[in-house]
Design a protein around this motif. Structure first.
Motif, PDB file in Angstrom:
ATOM      1  N   SER A  50      -1.431 -13.373  -6.238  1.00 47.84           N
ATOM      2  CA  SER A  50      -1.512 -13.523  -4.786  1.00 47.84           C
ATOM      3  C   SER A  50      -2.408 -14.691  -4.402  1.00 47.84           C
ATOM      4  CB  SER A  50      -2.021 -12.225  -4.161  1.00 47.84           C
ATOM      5  OG  SER A  50      -1.166 -11.139  -4.477  1.00 47.84           O
TER       6      SER A  50
ATOM      7  N   HIS B   6      -0.614   8.086  -1.755  1.00 45.08           N
ATOM      8  CA  HIS B   6       0.639   7.335  -1.835  1.00 45.08           C
ATOM      9  C   HIS B   6       1.726   8.302  -2.284  1.00 45.08           C
ATOM     10  CE1 HIS B   6       3.554   4.193  -2.585  1.00 45.08           C
ATOM     11  NE2 HIS B   6       3.725   4.641  -3.824  1.00 45.08           N
TER      12      HIS B   6
ATOM     13  N   HIS C  83      -5.117   1.293  -3.710  1.00 46.50           N
ATOM     14  CA  HIS C  83      -4.436   0.375  -2.795  1.00 46.50           C
ATOM     15  C   HIS C  83      -5.149  -0.976  -2.838  1.00 46.50           C
ATOM     16  CE1 HIS C  83      -1.888   3.448  -0.774  1.00 46.50           C
ATOM     17  NE2 HIS C  83      -2.870   4.250  -1.156  1.00 46.50           N
TER      18      HIS C  83
ATOM     19  N   THR D 149      -4.781  -4.866  -1.205  1.00 46.06           N
ATOM     20  CA  THR D 149      -4.099  -5.694  -0.203  1.00 46.06           C
ATOM     21  C   THR D 149      -4.721  -7.081  -0.203  1.00 46.06           C
ATOM     22  OG1 THR D 149      -3.694  -3.738   1.176  1.00 46.06           O
ATOM     23  CG2 THR D 149      -3.437  -5.890   2.211  1.00 46.06           C
TER      24      THR D 149
ATOM     25  N   THR E 251      -4.440 -10.562   1.962  1.00 45.33           N
ATOM     26  CA  THR E 251      -3.905 -11.102   3.211  1.00 45.33           C
ATOM     27  C   THR E 251      -4.544 -12.446   3.487  1.00 45.33           C
ATOM     28  OG1 THR E 251      -3.773  -8.828   4.052  1.00 45.33           O
ATOM     29  CG2 THR E 251      -3.503 -10.611   5.651  1.00 45.33           C
TER      30      THR E 251
ATOM     31  N   THR F 274       4.781  -4.588  -2.000  1.00 46.52           N
ATOM     32  CA  THR F 274       5.514  -5.250  -0.924  1.00 46.52           C
ATOM     33  C   THR F 274       4.827  -6.558  -0.595  1.00 46.52           C
ATOM     34  OG1 THR F 274       4.232  -4.050   0.759  1.00 46.52           O
ATOM     35  CG2 THR F 274       6.324  -3.072   0.052  1.00 46.52           C
ATOM     36  N   ALA F 275       5.630  -7.518  -0.158  1.00 44.79           N
ATOM     37  CA  ALA F 275       5.107  -8.823   0.242  1.00 44.79           C
ATOM     38  C   ALA F 275       5.914  -9.313   1.425  1.00 44.79           C
ATOM     39  CB  ALA F 275       5.192  -9.820  -0.913  1.00 44.79           C
TER      40      ALA F 275
ATOM     41  N   HIS G  74       2.653 -11.791   7.791  1.00 40.83           N
ATOM     42  CA  HIS G  74       1.594 -11.008   8.431  1.00 40.83           C
ATOM     43  C   HIS G  74       1.043 -11.839   9.582  1.00 40.83           C
ATOM     44  CE1 HIS G  74      -1.644  -8.087   8.813  1.00 40.83           C
ATOM     45  NE2 HIS G  74      -2.493  -9.105   8.886  1.00 40.83           N
TER      46      HIS G  74
ATOM     47  N   GLN H 263       1.021 -11.290   3.528  1.00 43.25           N
ATOM     48  CA  GLN H 263       0.291 -10.152   2.981  1.00 43.25           C
ATOM     49  C   GLN H 263       1.033  -9.587   1.773  1.00 43.25           C
ATOM     50  OE1 GLN H 263      -0.041  -6.019   4.896  1.00 43.25           O
ATOM     51  NE2 GLN H 263      -2.088  -6.887   5.297  1.00 43.25           N
TER      52      GLN H 263
ATOM     53  N   SER I 193       0.762  -6.207  -0.629  1.00 42.62           N
ATOM     54  CA  SER I 193       0.152  -4.878  -0.674  1.00 42.62           C
ATOM     55  C   SER I 193       0.753  -4.092  -1.819  1.00 42.62           C
ATOM     56  CB  SER I 193       0.389  -4.141   0.652  1.00 42.62           C
ATOM     57  OG  SER I 193      -0.201  -2.850   0.621  1.00 42.62           O
TER      58      SER I 193
END
Length: 476
Positions: A362, A385, A392, A394, A396, A435-436, A439, A445, A447
């Motif tokens: 990322s 989840h 989790h 993330t 961003t 997921t991408a 944002h 983002q 995640s």
């Protein structure tokens, strides 16, 4: 089979062959030289095959073919007499020929070559009763000889079946070895993509920034040189680790399994992921789905967890603060880490390693696609989840302002890297999701949620959260 075992078999085979030679000398006068020679040659070839001699497969195949040819020739020209010693040598030759037929079917290269060699040897076995039956005193009935030939045919068919079964096992083993080597090559490719390209992209971004500053403020451009040097050294270190990994694989055991084989971190390619519209796995796409789709896959399930080799650096989420700090130092975008205290405690190895790879990928994509972004936020939490506890992560970024286009474009690169597409498959294999997508107005983002064992989540419990500011200060 170890060398010691092979040596023991060769010594035992040599002693048995000497015993056969002594028996041949003792019975040659009554059984006949031709019969004794045929039996002794077959026994010697069978013992040599058991001792893995000759070492060259082509020479071993020619030896077995010569033994079969000589046996068939003796059957064609022999006219008796048949005595007790003749019968014993005939039986010994039969069993030796059957023993030779198995490695012929198993180890001869090429289907046509195997069929020819096996057919010649099987024919020599099938006609062996014709050497004995007609010359007994009194001669055996032709029907009895035919029945005996049928029995010998069944014996030859059994030897062919045994050799074919072993040949199939060898083929499956070779395919498994080839697949393991391919996974090791994919592992190296993923290391280069995930780690070396991350640092190389930092060098590119800093060089571009230095070019812009050189025209406006040369002194500030000079200040970037140490950071460029640090990013370059990081890239060299990643490449050195890849070379060391290759050397370890070459010097280690064959890649068929065993307790010391390397973990299959390159397994994402085996899930058959393909890219929509090309681009690297982390490239941005208009559909907001990260630019990838899943294809049919013959294999599934997470890669096995294998202990790292001694001296091998394990990359996991424990390096996340260092990764964020290095990203800030060697680039133009600040990385801010917001992480719950204790969020990384007692993580399973595969979850921690995969989370680290996703963070690296990322951040690399931020440098590649949003080098002028104001900041990138990394958030690490624990939460549910799909009804199960999970980690989790993330990432961003604020994106590239529409009013501030890139002054110098990034160099063009061949498309089709592994990237987030393969990491998505690995997250799904662990029961999680990735997921991408876009944002905000210009940001992006990524995640990911990775399930955790319930015992791990229960032990950690709720923790006080570290603020982004304090975490960033600690990391730097």
């Amino acid at each position: 089979m170890s060398r010691r075992h092979v040596l023991g078999i060769r010594v035992l085979g040599g002693l048995l062959f000497l015993a056969a030679v002594a028996a041949a000398v003792a019975t040659s006068a009554t059984a006949g030289f031709v019969i004794v020679a045929a039996g002794l040659l077959a026994v010697g070839a069978a013992l040599a095959a058991a001792a893995r001699l000759p070492r060259r497969p082509s020479a071993a195949g020619r030896l077995r073919l010569a033994v079969a040819g000589y046996s068939a020739a003796v059957t064609a020209v022999y006219r008796g007499p048949v005595v007790d010693a003749t019968g014993w040598w005939w039986l010994l030759e039969t069993f030796a020929m059957l023993a030779l037929l198995v490695p012929t079917v198993r180890g001869t290269s090429g289907r046509n070559r195997t069929v020819v060699f096996a057919a010649v040897q099987a024919l020599a076995i099938v006609v062996l009763p014709l050497r004995i039956g007609p010359y007994l005193a009194p001669p055996s009935d032709p029907a009895e000889t035919g029945v005996l030939c049928l029995v010998w045919t069944l014996l030859a068919a059994g030897a062919i079946a045994a050799g074919g079964y072993l040949r199939g096992l060898d083929a499956r083993r070779n395919r498994a070895i080839a697949a393991q080597r391919r996974r090791q090559r994919l592992e190296v490719a993923c290391d280069l993509h995930d780690f070396a390209s991350h640092d190389v992209m930092g060098v590119v971004v800093l060089v571009q920034a230095a070019r812009v500053l050189a025209e406006e403020d040369p002194e500030r451009a000079v200040e970037l040189l140490p950071r460029i040097e640090e990013a370059g050294l990081q890239a060299l270190a990643a490449m050195d680790r890849t070379v060391r990994a290759l050397n370890e694989d070459d010097d280690g055991p064959p890649p068929g399994g065993g307790p010391d084989h390397r973990p299959n971190r390159g397994d994402e390619d085996r899930h058959g992921l393909v890219h929509r519209g090309g681009g690297t796995g982390g490239g941005r796409s208009a559909d907001g789905g990260g630019g990838f789709a899943r294809a049919e896959s013959p294999l599934s399930g997470p890669p096995p967890t294998v202990p790292a080799r001694p001296g091998h650096r394990v990359r996991d989420l424990s390096e996340l603060p260092e990764l964020a700090a290095r990203f800030t130092r060697t680039g133009t975008v600040a990385a801010r880490l917001d992480m719950d205290a204790g969020a990384l405690d007692d993580l399973p190895g595969e979850v921690s390693a995969l989370g680290h790879r996703i963070a690296v990928e990322s951040l690399t994509n931020v440098r590649r696609h949003a080098a002028t972004a104001a900041a990138v936020d990394l958030v690490v939490r624990r939460g549910p989840h799909q009804g199960h506890p999970a980690l989790h992560l993330t990432v961003t970024d604020t994106g590239t302002p529409r009013s501030a286009p890139r002054s110098t474009p990034l160099p063009s690169r061949p498309q089709g890297g592994t990237g987030l597409a393969g990491l998505t498959a690995r997250a799904q294999a662990l029961g999680g999701s990735l997921t991408a997508g876009p944002h905000g107005e210009t940001g992006w983002q990524v995640s990911v949620a990775l399930p955790l064992p319930r015992s791990t989540a229960a032990e950690c419990g709720p923790r006080d959260r570290m603020s982004p500011a304090s975490e960033e200060t600690t990391a730097v």
